[in-house]
Design a protein around this motif. Structure first.
Motif, PDB file in Angstrom:
ATOM      1  N   HIS A  10      42.068  34.888  23.900  1.00  0.00           N
ATOM      2  CA  HIS A  10      40.870  34.048  23.870  1.00  0.00           C
ATOM      3  C   HIS A  10      40.240  33.882  25.241  1.00  0.00           C
ATOM      4  CE1 HIS A  10      43.050  33.001  20.146  1.00  0.00           C
ATOM      5  NE2 HIS A  10      41.849  33.106  19.649  1.00  0.00           N
ATOM      6  N   SER A  11      40.706  34.668  26.195  1.00  0.00           N
ATOM      7  CA  SER A  11      40.095  34.614  27.519  1.00  0.00           C
ATOM      8  C   SER A  11      38.951  35.621  27.567  1.00  0.00           C
ATOM      9  CB  SER A  11      41.135  34.962  28.576  1.00  0.00           C
ATOM     10  OG  SER A  11      40.499  35.250  29.811  1.00  0.00           O
ATOM     11  N   GLU A  12      37.756  35.134  27.885  1.00  0.00           N
ATOM     12  CA  GLU A  12      36.597  36.014  27.940  1.00  0.00           C
ATOM     13  C   GLU A  12      36.846  37.178  28.914  1.00  0.00           C
ATOM     14  OE1 GLU A  12      36.347  32.696  27.958  1.00  0.00           O
ATOM     15  OE2 GLU A  12      34.914  32.141  26.393  1.00  0.00           O
ATOM     16  N   GLY A  13      37.422  36.857  30.054  1.00  0.00           N
ATOM     17  CA  GLY A  13      37.655  37.895  31.054  1.00  0.00           C
ATOM     18  C   GLY A  13      38.562  38.998  30.537  1.00  0.00           C
ATOM     19  N   TYR A  14      39.631  38.611  29.888  1.00  0.00           N
ATOM     20  CA  TYR A  14      40.553  39.606  29.350  1.00  0.00           C
ATOM     21  C   TYR A  14      39.890  40.439  28.253  1.00  0.00           C
ATOM     22  CZ  TYR A  14      44.525  41.809  27.193  1.00  0.00           C
ATOM     23  OH  TYR A  14      45.370  42.756  26.689  1.00  0.00           O
ATOM     24  N   GLN A  15      39.196  39.761  27.364  1.00  0.00           N
ATOM     25  CA  GLN A  15      38.531  40.448  26.249  1.00  0.00           C
ATOM     26  C   GLN A  15      37.493  41.453  26.754  1.00  0.00           C
ATOM     27  OE1 GLN A  15      40.089  39.816  23.167  1.00  0.00           O
ATOM     28  NE2 GLN A  15      38.359  38.744  22.264  1.00  0.00           N
TER      29      GLN A  15
ATOM     30  N   ARG B  21      32.780  44.676  35.448  1.00  0.00           N
ATOM     31  CA  ARG B  21      32.931  44.781  36.898  1.00  0.00           C
ATOM     32  C   ARG B  21      32.710  43.432  37.569  1.00  0.00           C
ATOM     33  NH1 ARG B  21      29.052  47.840  39.056  1.00  0.00           N
ATOM     34  NH2 ARG B  21      28.126  48.594  37.131  1.00  0.00           N
ATOM     35  N   LEU B  22      31.760  42.667  37.057  1.00  0.00           N
ATOM     36  CA  LEU B  22      31.501  41.337  37.624  1.00  0.00           C
ATOM     37  C   LEU B  22      32.686  40.401  37.381  1.00  0.00           C
ATOM     38  CD1 LEU B  22      27.745  40.951  36.622  1.00  0.00           C
ATOM     39  CD2 LEU B  22      28.649  41.283  38.929  1.00  0.00           C
ATOM     40  N   PHE B  23      33.282  40.474  36.195  1.00  0.00           N
ATOM     41  CA  PHE B  23      34.475  39.668  35.905  1.00  0.00           C
ATOM     42  C   PHE B  23      35.605  40.028  36.874  1.00  0.00           C
ATOM     43  CE2 PHE B  23      33.188  38.203  31.574  1.00  0.00           C
ATOM     44  CZ  PHE B  23      33.751  36.937  31.602  1.00  0.00           C
ATOM     45  N   ILE B  24      35.807  41.319  37.044  1.00  0.00           N
ATOM     46  CA  ILE B  24      36.886  41.769  37.926  1.00  0.00           C
ATOM     47  C   ILE B  24      36.695  41.229  39.334  1.00  0.00           C
ATOM     48  CG2 ILE B  24      37.751  43.829  39.126  1.00  0.00           C
ATOM     49  CD1 ILE B  24      37.599  45.270  36.402  1.00  0.00           C
ATOM     50  N   ARG B  25      35.472  41.319  39.845  1.00  0.00           N
ATOM     51  CA  ARG B  25      35.211  40.804  41.198  1.00  0.00           C
ATOM     52  C   ARG B  25      35.484  39.305  41.283  1.00  0.00           C
ATOM     53  NH1 ARG B  25      29.252  43.338  42.599  1.00  0.00           N
ATOM     54  NH2 ARG B  25      29.694  45.495  42.040  1.00  0.00           N
ATOM     55  N   SER B  37      46.434  40.500  41.176  1.00  0.00           N
ATOM     56  CA  SER B  37      45.245  41.328  41.064  1.00  0.00           C
ATOM     57  C   SER B  37      44.921  41.498  39.584  1.00  0.00           C
ATOM     58  CB  SER B  37      45.506  42.695  41.685  1.00  0.00           C
ATOM     59  OG  SER B  37      46.579  43.320  41.007  1.00  0.00           O
ATOM     60  N   THR B  38      43.795  42.104  39.304  1.00  0.00           N
ATOM     61  CA  THR B  38      43.366  42.215  37.910  1.00  0.00           C
ATOM     62  C   THR B  38      44.264  43.149  37.098  1.00  0.00           C
ATOM     63  OG1 THR B  38      41.789  43.919  38.578  1.00  0.00           O
ATOM     64  CG2 THR B  38      40.966  41.679  38.374  1.00  0.00           C
ATOM     65  N   GLY B  39      44.939  44.056  37.765  1.00  0.00           N
ATOM     66  CA  GLY B  39      45.856  44.928  37.027  1.00  0.00           C
ATOM     67  C   GLY B  39      47.160  44.237  36.691  1.00  0.00           C
ATOM     68  N   THR B  40      47.590  43.365  37.583  1.00  0.00           N
ATOM     69  CA  THR B  40      48.883  42.709  37.384  1.00  0.00           C
ATOM     70  C   THR B  40      48.772  41.467  36.504  1.00  0.00           C
ATOM     71  OG1 THR B  40      48.641  41.345  39.379  1.00  0.00           O
ATOM     72  CG2 THR B  40      49.672  43.495  39.653  1.00  0.00           C
ATOM     73  N   PHE B  41      47.606  40.854  36.497  1.00  0.00           N
ATOM     74  CA  PHE B  41      47.442  39.580  35.810  1.00  0.00           C
ATOM     75  C   PHE B  41      47.801  39.647  34.319  1.00  0.00           C
ATOM     76  CE2 PHE B  41      44.345  35.766  35.201  1.00  0.00           C
ATOM     77  CZ  PHE B  41      45.423  34.920  35.029  1.00  0.00           C
ATOM     78  N   PRO B  42      47.296  40.635  33.582  1.00  0.00           N
ATOM     79  CA  PRO B  42      47.666  40.710  32.162  1.00  0.00           C
ATOM     80  C   PRO B  42      49.170  40.893  31.949  1.00  0.00           C
ATOM     81  CG  PRO B  42      45.787  42.125  32.626  1.00  0.00           C
ATOM     82  CD  PRO B  42      46.298  41.649  33.949  1.00  0.00           C
ATOM     83  N   ASN B  71      52.942  52.679  36.568  1.00  0.00           N
ATOM     84  CA  ASN B  71      52.461  52.531  37.940  1.00  0.00           C
ATOM     85  C   ASN B  71      52.238  51.074  38.312  1.00  0.00           C
ATOM     86  OD1 ASN B  71      52.436  55.245  38.750  1.00  0.00           O
ATOM     87  ND2 ASN B  71      50.490  55.601  37.704  1.00  0.00           N
ATOM     88  N   THR B  72      51.663  50.320  37.405  1.00  0.00           N
ATOM     89  CA  THR B  72      51.417  48.902  37.680  1.00  0.00           C
ATOM     90  C   THR B  72      52.738  48.176  37.911  1.00  0.00           C
ATOM     91  OG1 THR B  72      49.376  48.920  36.391  1.00  0.00           O
ATOM     92  CG2 THR B  72      50.405  46.771  36.758  1.00  0.00           C
ATOM     93  N   LEU B  73      53.738  48.453  37.081  1.00  0.00           N
ATOM     94  CA  LEU B  73      55.046  47.815  37.247  1.00  0.00           C
ATOM     95  C   LEU B  73      55.687  48.213  38.573  1.00  0.00           C
ATOM     96  CD1 LEU B  73      56.456  48.059  33.602  1.00  0.00           C
ATOM     97  CD2 LEU B  73      55.708  45.984  34.808  1.00  0.00           C
ATOM     98  N   SER B  74      55.485  49.444  38.982  1.00  0.00           N
ATOM     99  CA  SER B  74      56.040  49.868  40.280  1.00  0.00           C
ATOM    100  C   SER B  74      55.424  49.070  41.424  1.00  0.00           C
ATOM    101  CB  SER B  74      55.792  51.359  40.507  1.00  0.00           C
ATOM    102  OG  SER B  74      56.571  52.110  39.611  1.00  0.00           O
ATOM    103  N   ARG B  75      54.116  48.890  41.364  1.00  0.00           N
ATOM    104  CA  ARG B  75      53.470  48.096  42.426  1.00  0.00           C
ATOM    105  C   ARG B  75      53.947  46.651  42.380  1.00  0.00           C
ATOM    106  NH1 ARG B  75      49.026  50.869  40.643  1.00  0.00           N
ATOM    107  NH2 ARG B  75      48.280  49.017  39.569  1.00  0.00           N
ATOM    108  N   MET B  76      54.115  46.132  41.160  1.00  0.00           N
ATOM    109  CA  MET B  76      54.565  44.741  41.023  1.00  0.00           C
ATOM    110  C   MET B  76      55.985  44.565  41.555  1.00  0.00           C
ATOM    111  SD  MET B  76      52.964  43.766  37.278  1.00  0.00           S
ATOM    112  CE  MET B  76      53.300  41.989  37.330  1.00  0.00           C
ATOM    113  N   GLU B  77      56.790  45.581  41.351  1.00  0.00           N
ATOM    114  CA  GLU B  77      58.170  45.526  41.868  1.00  0.00           C
ATOM    115  C   GLU B  77      58.143  45.590  43.393  1.00  0.00           C
ATOM    116  OE1 GLU B  77      60.812  48.497  40.152  1.00  0.00           O
ATOM    117  OE2 GLU B  77      62.340  46.922  40.014  1.00  0.00           O
TER     118      GLU B  77
END
Lengths: 146, 146
Positions: A10-15, B21-25, B37-42, B71-77
């Motif tokens: 339900h997060s707009e950003g994630y969706q 792109r605007l959400f990511i920024r 970061s946006t890759g790790t957050f989810p 790859n994302t998990l490797s960076r997170m580790e």
DNA sequence: CAATTATATATAGCAAGCTATTAAAATGGA
DNA sequence: TCCATTTTAATAGCTTGCTATATATAATTG
């Protein structure tokens, strides 16, 4: 408690992020045979509209960073989609022109994009589709000014 | 003639890409100070919900490709957010666990994401905000089955 | 039980986004 | 005019996504 109730679904950003990835995959599938990609397509649209634009103009029009545009244009030049010509009055500036081949891709590329847009909005009424565009436009405006 | 009328500004695909792109920024700005970061957050959201998931489970839950997750998990580790532990019954499998530090980031990270969601939907009624989620969900469903 | 097939993860290599920095040219003010 | 500032583009280096391929372990089947 927005915080404790927070859920990915339900997060707009994630969706929006998820939706954007799906769009990219769908468009990529259809324009790859034309030698185009999701990074080059917006640049092509801008140039089909008006050739000879400068890098700076393209940056402003498409809302990507200058470095992103420089790299994208380099790949496009490498792949024979555009050529960069020196500006006659300002030696800092490069103007960007489509190749003959790139000019010919307009119709099939736009057909592909329209197909994806139709697929994405399948099952929606015209009213809902318009509402989606309206709401999206508002989100873009909200996030742009911040 | 959908084709000849086609314009970037009214193409759902283009709009969604721009919005994403605007959400990511916006999110990046706020969670970078936390080391996220946006890759790790989810991934963090999935693990805050339930630790010890396998890579495969995370892939299915988040809808990214297996290689992207690896790859994302490797960076997170590397960055001290997760550790991977061998599965006790299947030597192919790694289970993923949060570090103590990562567990503590939940509240501020979710606060940041909520803030961006509120900013993005500023000026919308509750009804419009719900409609946005509904339409987005439908687009995701439409593009997912294709 | 050996050989094939399936599953789980990792790696290589590319595109496209970003920030930060550099280089070159143009502009403007002392 | 000359020096400092501004503008334009390129480059370096990172993340996050992708496809394709490799590798190791399980599972199945003849």
């Amino acid at each position: 408690m927005t915080e404790t109730n927070f859920s990915r679904k339900h997060s707009e950003g994630y969706q929006v992020n998820h939706m954007a990835r799906l769009f990219i995959r769908a468009i990529q599938d259809r324009i790859k045979p034309l030698g185009l990609s999701t990074g080059t397509f917006p640049v092509m649209l801008a140039l089909w509209e008006k050739e000879g634009q400068t890098q700076r103009e393209l940056v402003q029009e498409l809302g990507v960073e200058q470095a992103t545009m420089a790299n994208t244009l380099s790949r496009m030049e490498r792949d024979g989609l555009v050529v960069r010509r020196a500006h006659e009055a300002d030696a800092r500036v490069q103007t960007v022109w489509l190749t003959e081949r790139a000019r010919g891709l307009r119709e099939p590329a736009i057909r592909a994009a329209s197909e994806v847009n139709d697929l994405a909005t399948r099952g929606m009424s015209d009213q809902q589709r318009a509402e989606f565009t309206t709401l999206t436009t508002q989100v873009i405006a909200n996030l742009s000014e911040a």
